[in-house]
Every structure is written in structure tokens, then in C-alpha cells.
Write a protein that holds these residues in place. Structure first.
Motif, PDB file in Angstrom:
ATOM      1  N   ARG A  14      37.200  41.251  84.134  1.00 52.33           N
ATOM      2  CA  ARG A  14      37.740  41.112  82.787  1.00 52.33           C
ATOM      3  C   ARG A  14      39.234  40.784  82.837  1.00 52.33           C
ATOM      4  N   SER A  15      39.709  40.179  81.765  1.00 53.06           N
ATOM      5  CA  SER A  15      41.147  39.969  81.609  1.00 53.06           C
ATOM      6  C   SER A  15      41.780  41.312  81.259  1.00 53.06           C
ATOM      7  N   ASN A 153      40.321  32.074  92.286  1.00 57.09           N
ATOM      8  CA  ASN A 153      40.197  32.882  93.497  1.00 57.09           C
ATOM      9  C   ASN A 153      41.113  34.104  93.443  1.00 57.09           C
ATOM     10  N   ILE A 154      42.282  33.935  92.855  1.00 55.25           N
ATOM     11  CA  ILE A 154      43.194  35.058  92.682  1.00 55.25           C
ATOM     12  C   ILE A 154      42.559  36.125  91.792  1.00 55.25           C
ATOM     13  N   ILE A 155      41.960  35.676  90.704  1.00 58.54           N
ATOM     14  CA  ILE A 155      41.304  36.613  89.777  1.00 58.54           C
ATOM     15  C   ILE A 155      40.200  37.386  90.488  1.00 58.54           C
ATOM     16  N   LEU A 156      39.373  36.689  91.261  1.00 55.02           N
ATOM     17  CA  LEU A 156      38.267  37.337  91.955  1.00 55.02           C
ATOM     18  C   LEU A 156      38.762  38.252  93.071  1.00 55.02           C
ATOM     19  N   GLY A 162      40.467  45.875  93.429  1.00 56.06           N
ATOM     20  CA  GLY A 162      40.741  46.895  92.425  1.00 56.06           C
ATOM     21  C   GLY A 162      41.972  46.645  91.591  1.00 56.06           C
ATOM     22  N   LEU A 163      42.425  45.398  91.545  1.00 57.44           N
ATOM     23  CA  LEU A 163      43.603  45.027  90.769  1.00 57.44           C
ATOM     24  C   LEU A 163      43.197  44.323  89.481  1.00 57.44           C
ATOM     25  N   GLY A 164      43.984  44.508  88.451  1.00 58.41           N
ATOM     26  CA  GLY A 164      43.774  43.784  87.217  1.00 58.41           C
ATOM     27  C   GLY A 164      44.713  42.602  87.129  1.00 58.41           C
ATOM     28  N   THR A 165      44.284  41.569  86.413  1.00 53.85           N
ATOM     29  CA  THR A 165      45.149  40.421  86.163  1.00 53.85           C
ATOM     30  C   THR A 165      44.589  39.625  84.995  1.00 53.85           C
ATOM     31  N   MET A 194      50.673  35.117  86.067  1.00 55.48           N
ATOM     32  CA  MET A 194      49.637  36.137  86.180  1.00 55.48           C
ATOM     33  C   MET A 194      50.266  37.501  86.500  1.00 55.48           C
ATOM     34  N   PRO A 195      50.219  38.432  85.538  1.00 58.85           N
ATOM     35  CA  PRO A 195      50.653  39.795  85.853  1.00 58.85           C
ATOM     36  C   PRO A 195      49.578  40.453  86.711  1.00 58.85           C
TER      37      PRO A 195
END
Length: 226
Positions: A14-15, A153-156, A162-165, A194-195
Motif C-alpha cells: 500500500r501507499s 522495484n523500490i516499492i516492492l 518492512g518499509l513504507g513508501t 519517495m519518502p
């Protein structure tokens, strides 16, 4: 933490826009970046470049620019009609989350700016037939194809670690200011801000319109039956 499967990552990434203040170790960010550079790239140019902002003062400067872009976004969204597939409650939560980030971008422990560097053509430009020259006008529209796969790929990778972005772009309303803050040369353009951080919220599941509504067989209008 235990690894998750690829499809679980895609269905639950999720965003996320609210982050804990905990720092993200550099070796974890390196894993994220290493995943980014495994993405496809037009003609294998690999002309992507990534700026990782951890310094609080730098994050504050970027956050201020993002806040200015957010003011424009709010004006554009004033009379926006809610998408039919979203409930009123879901839409309100989405907008509240987006507006929160406008004021809190600098609070994310890491800001990642995904960029593309223009690669000059060797020698004199070729003389092109008129129809080819006209088709080349679309190049600006498709240039993102060499950076957004890396962004996905960064999002995945973030989800797997375990990081959000979230993918954001409204900083581009004032891109020259962002480039000055980061010291980017003229030939480097930014495509995503991207935070990244350990999320306050939860991952997935992601709700989307069904495949049968958005996919077609052989020609537009003939819905794919899933």
C-alpha cells in the motif's frame, strides 16, 4: 524479518505516508537501491540516478518545496469528483493521507529522489523522415519507462523489508528548486520523490477494480473474462 513472496508483496504494498522517526540503516537502503537497478532500462542505458536524502536540514528544504507543490495540488483537487470505484469514506481517507504528507514530507527519515540522466547522441543527429520525426515527439511522454520500473522495484523492495513508501511527483511543480537543493546538473531530471521509513500504518491488502473491467481481448471493448 521473514521474507515474503513476490505476489504477496505486490498485493500488499500500500501507499504509506506516515512514518516512525526510527532511522533506516544504510545497508537496508542499499538493498532497496540494489533492487532498483535490477529493473529494465531502455536500450540498457541504465541512465538512472538516485539521490538519498537523510540530512534533516536537506529534508526540511525538500519538504518546503513539496509543501508549495501541495498547495497547487489542493487547488487542483478542490472540485475533483470522487472516482466511482471508491467509497466516500475511502476517498476521504486517501485525501487526508495525501494532505498529511504535504505537511510532513520532511519527517520521513529517508527521502529518495529517482532521476534520469539525459544521454546525448553520438555524432550529428540523423536526418529522419517526416513521419519518424513526428513520432519522436512522443519520446518525452515515454521517457519515464526507463525509471518507473526501477521505482516499482523500490516499492516492492521496501515492502519486502518492512518499509513504507509512496510514489509522489508534485515536487516537479518546482523542480528547479529541488535540483538546486540537491546540486543536480542540468542533464538530470527528477521523476519521483519517495519518502521511506518504518510505517505507522499497516500494509495491504490493496483493493483495485477487477481485471475484467480494465482488460480487453483482441480489441477495446471486448472485456477479458477472468
Amino acid at each position: 524479518m521473514a521474507e515474503i513472496g513476490l505476489f504477496e508483496a505486490m498485493h500488499t504494498a500500500r501507499s504509506l505516508r506516515r512514518f516512525k522517526p526510527d532511522p533506516v540503516p544504510d545497508d537496508v537502503i542499499t538493498k532497496v537501491l540494489d533492487a532498483a537497478i535490477r529493473a529494465p532500462s531502455g536500450s540498457n542505458q541504465q541512465s538512472w540516478e538516485f539521490v538519498i536524502v537523510k540530512d534533516a536540514a536537506q529534508r526540511k528544504k525538500i519538504g518546503a518545496v513539496y509543501q508549495k507543490g501541495g498547495a497547487i495540488l489542493k487547488a487542483l483537487y478542490t472540485d475533483r469528483v470522487k472516482p466511482e470505484h471508491m467509497s466516500e469514506d475511502t476517498y476521504k481517507k486517501l485525501m487526508a493521507s495525501a494532505y498529511y504528507l504535504i505537511d510532513h514530507m520532511a519527517d520521513a527519515p529517508v527521502l529518495l529522489i529517482a532521476c534520469l540522466k539525459q544521454v546525448p547522441m553520438a555524432g550529428a543527429p540523423p536526418k529522419l523522415p517526416p513521419e519518424v520525426a513526428a513520432a519522436m515527439k512522443s519520446q518525452a511522454r515515454i521517457s519515464g519507462s526507463s525509471i518507473y520500473p526501477a521505482v516499482q522495484n523500490i516499492i516492492l523492495a521496501c515492502r519486502g523489508l518492512g518499509l513504507g513508501t509512496v510514489l509522489t511527483t508534485i515536487h516537479t511543480f518546482f523542480e528547479d528548486e529541488v535540483k538546486q537543493i540537491l546540486g543536480l546538473p542540468p542533464e538530470v531530471q527528477t521523476y519521483a520523490l519517495m519518502p521511506i521509513g518504518y510505517p505507522q500504518g499497516k500494509f495491504g491488502p490493496i483493493k483495485r477494480r477487477p481485471v475484467s473491467e480494465v482488460a480487453y481481448l483482441d480489441k477495446y471493448g471486448q472485456h477479458w473474462k477472468s
